[in-house]
Design an enzyme around this catalytic site. Sequence first.
Site, PDB file in Angstrom:
ATOM      1  N   SER A 430       0.884  -1.287  -0.057  1.00 11.18           N
ATOM      2  CA  SER A 430       0.081  -0.125   0.035  1.00 11.18           C
ATOM      3  C   SER A 430       0.933   1.363  -0.062  1.00 11.18           C
ATOM      4  O   SER A 430       0.357   2.253  -0.376  1.00 11.18           O
ATOM      5  CB  SER A 430      -0.985   0.147   1.293  1.00 11.18           C
ATOM      6  N   HIS A 451      -2.109  -3.846  -5.770  1.00 13.98           N
ATOM      7  CA  HIS A 451      -2.700  -3.376  -4.341  1.00 13.98           C
ATOM      8  C   HIS A 451      -4.111  -3.629  -4.247  1.00 13.98           C
ATOM      9  O   HIS A 451      -4.839  -3.046  -4.745  1.00 13.98           O
ATOM     10  CB  HIS A 451      -2.497  -1.804  -4.407  1.00 13.98           C
ATOM     11  N   GLU A 463      -5.596  -1.729  -7.393  1.00 13.69           N
ATOM     12  CA  GLU A 463      -4.354  -0.776  -7.935  1.00 13.69           C
ATOM     13  C   GLU A 463      -3.459  -1.519  -8.547  1.00 13.69           C
ATOM     14  O   GLU A 463      -2.677  -2.216  -8.130  1.00 13.69           O
ATOM     15  CB  GLU A 463      -4.046   0.305  -7.040  1.00 13.69           C
ATOM     16  N   ASN A 501      -4.001   6.300  -1.764  1.00 14.19           N
ATOM     17  CA  ASN A 501      -3.469   6.523  -0.411  1.00 14.19           C
ATOM     18  C   ASN A 501      -2.936   7.991  -0.540  1.00 14.19           C
ATOM     19  O   ASN A 501      -2.690   8.741   0.615  1.00 14.19           O
ATOM     20  CB  ASN A 501      -2.430   5.603   0.203  1.00 14.19           C
TER      21      ASN A 501
END
Length: 716
Positions: A430, A451, A463, A501
């Site tokens: 992540s 991800h 992702e 993120n």
Amino acid sequence: MIYQGKAFQVLPVENGIAELQFNLDGESVNKFSRSAIEDLAAALDAIRSDKSIKGLVLTSGKDVFIVGADINEFTQTFKQDDETIFTELMSVNKVFSGFEDLDIPTVAAINGIALGGGFEICLCADYRVLSTEAKVGLPEVKLGIYPGWGGTVRLPRLIGADNAVEWIASGKEFRPDAALKVGAVDAVVAPEKLKDSAVALVRSCIAGKLDYKARKQEKKGKLKLPPIEAMMVFETTAAVVKQQAGPHMLAPIAAVKTIQKHAFMERDKALEVEAKGFLKLAKSSVCDALVGLFLNDQALKKKAKTSSKLAGKTDKAAVLGAGIMGGGIACQSALKGTPILMKDINQDGLDLGLAEANKLLAKRVARGRLDAGKMGNVLNSIVPTLSYGDFGSVDVVVEAVVENARVKKAVLADVENHVSDNTVLTSNTSTISINELASDLKRPEQFCGMHFFNPVHAMPLVEVIRGEKTSDKTVATVVEYARKMGKTPVVVNDCPGFMVNRVLFPYFGGFSALLRDGADFKQVDKVMERFGWPMGPAYLLDVVGIDTAIHAEGVMSEGYPDRMKRDFKTALDVMFENQRFGQKNGVGFYKYEQDKKGKPKKVVDESVYGLLDEVCAEHGTFEDEEIIARMMVPLCMETVRTLEDGIVDSVAEADIALIMGIGFPLFRGGALKYIDSMGVAGFVELADKYAHISPLYAPTDKLREMAREGKTFYGE
């Protein structure tokens, strides 16, 4: 051939029975566009003028019956004035009612999915025969509207108001058994018997064994429900629907009110009431956002499908690191048909991974979404192992060990020696740079990030992170594997935090600054939940894990020191210092107790305020609008930056990633759609108002240029 058009054709079947077949030229599925509706009208004219036709079967020339209206036409259609939209709706209704009013028996033979307008045309037929492999439903509420071609009128008259409300307000697709149970269809048969069964039904009508004219009249008349009973039904269902839909989704409750309003009207007048209610919803910002999201999702799927031509094999996979995440990945892969090896360094890890897979599958069995036999097959497709013995035959490897660069690099370098030269390696990270993880690999071109979001079975986004040396074929292969797993892959370029993120932590930065300045975290949570987030920022941090958030925040501040490096101690730091890690150890911003189902339930812990005194100003008064602006502007601004920096390829992909990855409010359409909704110039003005707080709020030069030129992200 009785009629031949580009969408519809009318074919003779036998002894005066004809087939009205929908088979749209140049398309893989049938959908109702303006031109298709015009073609249907012409086909019906041909049927009416041919007196030899004594009965009619409606069929599809595709594997899918009719997916509904052509949603690509919605955006422009809904921008028209009310009168034009109303006229267009009524013109479609005239065609559909013309089919219903044919003075011959009609039967719809539904061979595949029939949704929205595709099911509404079926409701116009006198009878409906459904294949065991088909599904039907009216999902319009998911687009912020309700059925506008007679669905709210005909369905209640067929299956009762209470059942119709459930169907329309939920927007669900229904399987054959459920459709038959309530009377939405008249028969369910095997696919190979569908057409013959429909023709036999028409024969029975012609022979006088079935009163098809009474059927027609039933749908054209008033709802057969005593007024007092009707009032009770609508009041009860309205309360339930309102609670389930929430304050922002307008369509479900509007559907209930519309059905109630036209319940005791004849069909044609009822259709007018439906149309007038429909156009109000069509003009709403919620509809605009949800239609836009649907089109974004379609564009993404089309892109993924195109890239699949470049993909390598994805017939067998492996996951490194069992546990909760590894078990979730293994379960999802096996469930969707790709066998997977699950490797760990000790038996305890494997046991935990298998237990997680077993738990997830057992829940599906309990809900009737999987039978015990299939559950066994899925579990047999997950092969636990402590060695690399069978890795030579694996096409894709997902590394899912601890979030530590040194450990991940060692594991990836190790597995590279045990797989074939064609195997693609991925890392479920992540925060750690894909370029850094690739630095010690012999074949960095066959490595990328993959991800997954937690929990794997519930979160639709993956992702796919492209490193500097990642090949196009590797990206395409991982996109294809994600698709096979039932996920929506979004390809992003490597950077700290990747896409999701990177955008989320400025949101948390806005939260930290609010608390520093005297906002109450409980108030912030409530305001942001009312705004549409599934949980407020304090609750979300507790769920993510305070320790995990601190680690990720460190990565972000190192990657973007100009705007994400903090110059003050935060509430998050205090939580971490006091080992209040959130749900994982029972205390964070809130404390957690088990509910009756054994799930963590948040409870206010007043002692937190004493801990926060050292970093938070005395509680002040904050208006909802200020809290929303201070939370949302940093998130939206960072989304703009990811687009400008080329981290994500398109506006559509950026917004879909936020919707699917962090639960951005669905009805707002994504961060960039949200900016468009207030106008880019208006957003820049709002950002400038709070720019003194942090560089996170500062508009980019390109965004200022867009504001000056009156441009939007979606070019509307």
